[in-house]
Design an enzyme around this catalytic site. Structure first.
Site: not given
Length: 394
Positions: A197, A280
């Site tokens: 991120h 994920d």
């Protein structure tokens, strides 16, 4: 089924040396006793593979949930049901993963791991906790809750690490204030810092790599590519991942987060030794399409699951994966045209090395845990075995 003594016969065993036809694998006391054609032991139970592939168990180093549960629900039931759900799709070991949240909530989640682990009799093994956030770039937060995104706080992360001994990885954006110090601290404690991120550029990544950030979380997703500043171009995180030979990456090979062309590119440049396949997966994995929640049920992000992926309600972006490990392997073979042995390596041996458990699992070798899966020519799962015990069969 007796987990102490087991023999699998007539298998196509996927070993580090290649595929061994008509193989026999013998299990004693939950570990692999022999791999080959010789019957060295009398065994209590025989499984006839009838020519199916026998692979090391799948290792998923990035999982948020499944079966309607999320680790951020902060219940023992969530931990155990997620472990069972993913075992039914071939996962034999996995890393529970958090989302950006309040400090006290994170401590609760970590404490429940330690309570749930000894109760986990029929699910995928826990192999340490992965903390994802909250030290992220606001611009690249993706579906992470913006209320919790913040700079790296030494008092906060040292408190977490002093109170929990099961953390094996922490994902952060290296350009965020305090993230380099975090990386140094994690490396000193034997915990893997991972890049995620992030809006970093190449120089930021090199600095982070030098202090221990040797892995990239969900490569391509929520990270910068080539950017321009004052007319000059800068290599982003994606390009940095390619340029740094020692950097490992993980990819969500669900056929949605990355198209076949990018799956092929990552494989071509990084190779199977540097790539881990990850689901994920969020709570909707293994569930029917429709509305769901990313994160805690009480205040998580509402999403809609369709087209085999979770999306924001306005369908402007993805908001999580509903993939399973057997699907990842199949996609790498059918969509990315990767050899089966390399697809298996990216789902077994490579994630085992990244997670620091390669001495115990990840390959079919004598002395390692008898964690294995059987699947057919079309890569449809047949049986999941954990510690020599059959926990799922079709």
């Amino acid at each position: 089924m007796d987990a102490s003594s087991l023999k699998i016969i007539k298998a196509r065993a996927i070993t580090p040396q290649g595929i061994l036809d008509n193989a026999t694998v013998v299990v004693k006391d939950g570990k692999i006793a022999s791999v080959g054609v010789d019957d060295l032991y009398e065994t209590a139970t025989i499984i006839d593979a009838v020519g199916k592939y026998l692979s090391p168990g799948f290792i998923d180093i990035h999982v948020h949930g499944g079966g309607g549960h999320d680790f951020m629900d902060n219940t023992i039931e969530a931990y155990l049901e997620i472990a069972k759900l993913h075992a039914s799709y071939g996962t034999t070991a996995f890393t529970p993963t958090t989302l950006s949240c309040e400090h006290e909530e994170l401590l609760k989640t970590l404490a429940l791991y330690e309570e749930a682990e000894p109760l986990n009799a029929d699910g995928a093994r826990f192999i340490g906790m992965h903390i994802e956030g909250p030290y992220f770039s606001m611009e690249q937060r993706g579906a992470q809750d913006p209320r919790f995104i913040r700079k790296a706080d030494a008092a906060e992360y040292t408190d977490v690490l002093n109170k929990s001994k099961i953390i094996t990885r922490w994902s952060a954006a290296p350009e965020v204030e305090g993230a380099i110090e975090l990386g140094c601290y994690l490396t000193e404690r034997g915990i893997l810092p991972s890049i995620a991120h992030t809006n970093a550029v190449y120089d930021d990544v090199v600095t982070a790599y030098e202090v221990g950030y040797t892995h990239m979380t969900h490569f391509y997703s929520c990270m910068s590519g080539v950017t321009r500043k004052n007319a000059f171009r800068y290599a982003g995180v994606v390009e940095s991942g390619y340029l740094l030979d020692g950097m490992t990456v993980e990819i969500i090979a669900d056929g949605r987060h990355l198209p076949p062309s990018l799956l092929k590119l990552v494989y071509k440049i990084k190779g199977a030794d540097k790539i881990a396949l990850v689901t994920d997966a969020m709570r909707a994995a293994g569930m029917p399409p429709g509305e769901s929640v990313l994160g805690r049920l009480t205040d998580g992000l509402k999403v809609i699951v369709e087209d085999d992926v979770a999306k924001l309600p306005d369908r402007s972006a993805f908001a999580g994966s509903v993939a399973t490990t057997i699907q990842l392997v199949k996609n790498m073979v059918t969509l990315a045209e990767v050899p089966l042995t390399d697809a298996i390596k990216m789902m077994t041996a490579t994630p085992a090395k990244i997670a620091g458990v390669a001495d115990k699992m990840g390959t079919l070798e004598v002395g390692k845990y008898a964690d294995m899966v059987l699947f057919d020519d079309d890569i449809n799962l047949h049986t999941t075995i954990i510690g020599g015990k059959v926990v799922h069969t079709v």
